[in-house]
Design a protein around this motif. Structure first.
Motif, PDB file in Angstrom:
ATOM      1  N   UNK A  29       0.952  -1.231  -0.119  1.00  0.00           N
ATOM      2  CA  UNK A  29       0.022   0.039   0.101  1.00  0.00           C
ATOM      3  C   UNK A  29       1.007   1.080  -0.115  1.00  0.00           C
ATOM      4  N   UNK A  30       0.164   2.517  -0.216  1.00  0.00           N
ATOM      5  CA  UNK A  30       0.861   3.455  -0.228  1.00  0.00           C
ATOM      6  C   UNK A  30       1.834   3.849   0.788  1.00  0.00           C
ATOM      7  N   UNK A  31       1.643   3.650   2.186  1.00  0.00           N
ATOM      8  CA  UNK A  31       2.565   3.950   3.252  1.00  0.00           C
ATOM      9  C   UNK A  31       3.006   2.489   3.815  1.00  0.00           C
ATOM     10  N   UNK A  32       2.853   1.352   3.208  1.00  0.00           N
ATOM     11  CA  UNK A  32       3.326   0.202   3.477  1.00  0.00           C
ATOM     12  C   UNK A  32       4.063  -0.504   2.402  1.00  0.00           C
ATOM     13  N   UNK A  33       5.316  -0.112   2.505  1.00  0.00           N
ATOM     14  CA  UNK A  33       6.397  -0.648   1.215  1.00  0.00           C
ATOM     15  C   UNK A  33       6.313  -1.948   1.195  1.00  0.00           C
ATOM     16  N   UNK A  34       6.658  -2.616   2.383  1.00  0.00           N
ATOM     17  CA  UNK A  34       6.923  -3.996   2.745  1.00  0.00           C
ATOM     18  C   UNK A  34       5.989  -4.681   3.743  1.00  0.00           C
ATOM     19  N   UNK A  35       4.831  -4.732   3.288  1.00  0.00           N
ATOM     20  CA  UNK A  35       3.889  -5.420   4.180  1.00  0.00           C
ATOM     21  C   UNK A  35       3.951  -7.346   4.173  1.00  0.00           C
ATOM     22  N   UNK A  36       3.511  -7.522   5.215  1.00  0.00           N
ATOM     23  CA  UNK A  36       3.559  -8.980   5.113  1.00  0.00           C
ATOM     24  C   UNK A  36       2.621  -9.850   4.253  1.00  0.00           C
ATOM     25  N   UNK A  37       2.462 -11.006   4.173  1.00  0.00           N
ATOM     26  CA  UNK A  37       1.539 -11.834   3.392  1.00  0.00           C
ATOM     27  C   UNK A  37       0.120 -11.589   3.591  1.00  0.00           C
ATOM     28  N   UNK A  38      -0.582 -11.382   2.588  1.00  0.00           N
ATOM     29  CA  UNK A  38      -2.067 -11.285   2.991  1.00  0.00           C
ATOM     30  C   UNK A  38      -3.066 -12.020   1.983  1.00  0.00           C
ATOM     31  N   UNK A  39      -2.267 -13.291   1.416  1.00  0.00           N
ATOM     32  CA  UNK A  39      -3.016 -13.891   0.369  1.00  0.00           C
ATOM     33  C   UNK A  39      -4.064 -14.783   1.050  1.00  0.00           C
ATOM     34  N   UNK A  40      -5.308 -14.651   0.443  1.00  0.00           N
ATOM     35  CA  UNK A  40      -6.445 -15.465   0.833  1.00  0.00           C
ATOM     36  C   UNK A  40      -6.466 -16.746   0.234  1.00  0.00           C
ATOM     37  N   UNK A  41      -7.513 -17.620   1.050  1.00  0.00           N
ATOM     38  CA  UNK A  41      -7.593 -19.169   0.519  1.00  0.00           C
ATOM     39  C   UNK A  41      -8.373 -19.339  -0.661  1.00  0.00           C
ATOM     40  N   UNK A  42      -7.964 -20.338  -1.498  1.00  0.00           N
ATOM     41  CA  UNK A  42      -8.891 -20.505  -2.705  1.00  0.00           C
ATOM     42  C   UNK A  42     -10.370 -21.017  -2.224  1.00  0.00           C
ATOM     43  N   UNK A  43     -11.235 -21.013  -3.269  1.00  0.00           N
ATOM     44  CA  UNK A  43     -12.574 -21.372  -3.003  1.00  0.00           C
ATOM     45  C   UNK A  43     -12.694 -22.828  -3.149  1.00  0.00           C
ATOM     46  N   UNK A  44     -13.443 -23.591  -2.528  1.00  0.00           N
ATOM     47  CA  UNK A  44     -13.968 -25.090  -2.679  1.00  0.00           C
ATOM     48  C   UNK A  44     -14.460 -25.258  -4.101  1.00  0.00           C
ATOM     49  N   UNK A  45     -14.180 -26.666  -4.652  1.00  0.00           N
ATOM     50  CA  UNK A  45     -14.678 -26.889  -5.926  1.00  0.00           C
ATOM     51  C   UNK A  45     -16.158 -27.266  -5.800  1.00  0.00           C
ATOM     52  N   UNK A  46     -16.908 -27.328  -6.596  1.00  0.00           N
ATOM     53  CA  UNK A  46     -18.418 -27.716  -6.816  1.00  0.00           C
ATOM     54  C   UNK A  46     -18.527 -29.055  -6.367  1.00  0.00           C
ATOM     55  N   UNK A  47     -19.543 -29.426  -5.718  1.00  0.00           N
ATOM     56  CA  UNK A  47     -19.977 -30.601  -5.318  1.00  0.00           C
ATOM     57  C   UNK A  47     -21.159 -31.199  -6.463  1.00  0.00           C
ATOM     58  N   UNK A  48     -21.228 -32.404  -6.730  1.00  0.00           N
ATOM     59  CA  UNK A  48     -22.299 -33.066  -7.437  1.00  0.00           C
ATOM     60  C   UNK A  48     -23.293 -33.686  -6.346  1.00  0.00           C
ATOM     61  N   UNK A  49     -24.494 -33.066  -6.193  1.00  0.00           N
ATOM     62  CA  UNK A  49     -25.379 -33.512  -5.024  1.00  0.00           C
ATOM     63  C   UNK A  49     -26.785 -34.113  -5.580  1.00  0.00           C
ATOM     64  N   UNK A  50     -27.055 -35.380  -5.183  1.00  0.00           N
ATOM     65  CA  UNK A  50     -28.319 -35.738  -5.371  1.00  0.00           C
ATOM     66  C   UNK A  50     -29.545 -35.231  -4.326  1.00  0.00           C
ATOM     67  N   UNK A  51     -30.679 -34.918  -5.100  1.00  0.00           N
ATOM     68  CA  UNK A  51     -31.390 -34.326  -4.379  1.00  0.00           C
ATOM     69  C   UNK A  51     -33.039 -35.209  -4.475  1.00  0.00           C
ATOM     70  N   UNK A  52     -33.580 -35.699  -3.481  1.00  0.00           N
ATOM     71  CA  UNK A  52     -34.858 -36.318  -3.666  1.00  0.00           C
ATOM     72  C   UNK A  52     -35.957 -35.016  -4.271  1.00  0.00           C
ATOM     73  N   UNK A  53     -36.643 -35.642  -4.919  1.00  0.00           N
ATOM     74  CA  UNK A  53     -37.927 -34.719  -5.716  1.00  0.00           C
ATOM     75  C   UNK A  53     -39.078 -35.336  -5.754  1.00  0.00           C
ATOM     76  N   UNK A  54     -39.958 -35.368  -5.173  1.00  0.00           N
ATOM     77  CA  UNK A  54     -41.378 -36.352  -5.187  1.00  0.00           C
ATOM     78  C   UNK A  54     -41.988 -36.143  -6.557  1.00  0.00           C
ATOM     79  N   UNK A  55     -41.694 -34.888  -7.108  1.00  0.00           N
ATOM     80  CA  UNK A  55     -42.474 -34.653  -8.544  1.00  0.00           C
ATOM     81  C   UNK A  55     -41.863 -35.530  -9.575  1.00  0.00           C
ATOM     82  N   UNK A  56     -40.876 -36.210  -9.347  1.00  0.00           N
ATOM     83  CA  UNK A  56     -40.095 -36.797 -10.501  1.00  0.00           C
ATOM     84  C   UNK A  56     -40.273 -38.404 -10.022  1.00  0.00           C
ATOM     85  N   UNK A  57     -40.710 -39.289 -11.086  1.00  0.00           N
ATOM     86  CA  UNK A  57     -41.017 -40.660 -10.760  1.00  0.00           C
ATOM     87  C   UNK A  57     -40.281 -41.553 -11.654  1.00  0.00           C
ATOM     88  N   UNK A  58     -39.282 -40.886 -12.433  1.00  0.00           N
ATOM     89  CA  UNK A  58     -38.328 -41.807 -13.333  1.00  0.00           C
ATOM     90  C   UNK A  58     -37.108 -41.142 -13.359  1.00  0.00           C
TER      91      UNK A  58
END
Length: 329
Positions: A29-58
């Motif tokens: 930053x402007x007044x912080x020439x040599x700041x420490x690490x501030x790297x964030x975490x990566x996001x989780x990969x998407x799941x594949x999820x089964x979901x019950x639906x009583x309106x489907x029958x096949x």
């Protein structure tokens, strides 16, 4: 349910999302020439999820969707900001759907209720940003974790019809005719074997606005547990019925013998099926007189039974009472 749009078995290839990489960003930053690490975490990969639906029958909607891919996680950013998670993919299935590992055949889980959700394939974890690796001796780490890769898996989905009463009998035992008489279902009916090629469900109205679900399972033949006839394809539907109603025509050569053959096929397929409540309906009772009926009754299995005729309505009310009594108990 017509044969063209009832699908109870599909095999699909699933790939979950990979996790986003952690950030290696250093604070500048402007007044912080040599700041420490501030790297964030990566996001989780998407799941594949089964979901019950009583309106489907096949599982028809999955017949032509053989590949299911979830979204990848986003990488982490500066100021310890975490990357967005990958897009989860939901697969709606009817209650009674069993998920199996396509390679080993191992049962993973079963969806039994409406809106029930189970993760089929987990997304990869996001990598840690460099902010997690700073220490007294390493105050500016310039490295971070990569995200975990997504997982690939071939999955088998099998539908087992959920019903209160399952009709069990040889082809042309009168199962479809009974279902058409006691409910609003319109199964195909004809005088030749294997008219019924898919399970048919019907809601049977009972007294005082009560009801129960009846399933017409395609006919069993001797050797069905080995795959003969329609064999294993439909025997699994019997597993999800509370009561098994055995149906044997009154004009059979040996009613007790036919019952034993049906019972043996269920035993060979899955011995646990014998723990279910069993009832017996002798169909086509309009073809015999009272004298012959009394003679037949002397050699019947020791389970609740009734003589019925779907054509003349003989014994239909008594059959409903017998079924409801067993369901209520």
């Amino acid at each position: 349910m017509s044969g063209s749009n009832f699908v109870d078995y599909v095999k699909i290839f699933c790939r979950s999302g990979k996790g986003g990489a952690g950030s290696r960003h250093l604070r500048r930053e402007k007044f912080v020439a040599k700041g420490g690490p501030d790297g964030g975490d990566g996001g989780r990969g998407g799941h594949i999820i089964l979901r019950g639906n009583r309106n489907t029958w096949t599982l028809l909607h999955l017949k032509y969707q053989r590949h299911v891919f979830a979204g990848n996680g986003e990488p982490g950013g500066k100021q310890t900001s975490t990357g967005a998670n990958g897009r989860d993919v939901y697969i709606d299935v009817p209650p009674g759907t069993v998920a199996k590992d396509g390679e080993t055949g191992e049962v993973l889980f079963e969806i039994t209720h409406d809106k029930e959700e189970r993760i089929l394939v987990h997304g990869g974890k996001g990598g840690l940003g460099n902010v997690h690796f700073k220490s007294a001796t390493n105050q500016t780490p310039r490295y971070a974790q990569p995200g975990e890769p997504g997982k690939e898996m071939t999955v088998i989905l099998e539908l087992k019809v959920l019903a209160d009463v399952g009709l069990v009998g040889f082809p042309n035992a009168g199962k479809s005719t009974l279902l058409s008489v006691v409910s609003a279902a319109k199964p195909e009916i004809a005088n030749y074997p294997f008219t019924t090629l898919v399970p048919n469900l019907g809601i049977v109205k009972y007294r005082d606005f009560r009801s129960f679900v009846m399933a017409d399972i395609p006919g069993i033949i001797e050797g069905a547990h080995q795959g003969k006839g329609l064999g294993l394809r439909f025997l699994r539907h019997i597993e999800r019925n509370s009561i098994l109603l055995f149906m044997v025509p009154a004009d059979s050569d040996d009613i007790h013998k036919e019952y034993k053959v049906l019972l043996n096929e269920l035993r060979q397929y899955n011995p646990e099926l014998l723990d279910k409540k069993r009832l017996l309906a002798i169909t086509k009772a309009d073809l015999i007189d009272d004298e012959l009926q009394a003679e037949i009754e002397q050699d019947l299995p020791d389970i609740p039974r009734v003589f019925i005729s779907s054509v003349t309505q003989k014994g239909i009310a008594e059959l409903k009472d017998m079924i409801w009594k067993e369901l209520d108990s």
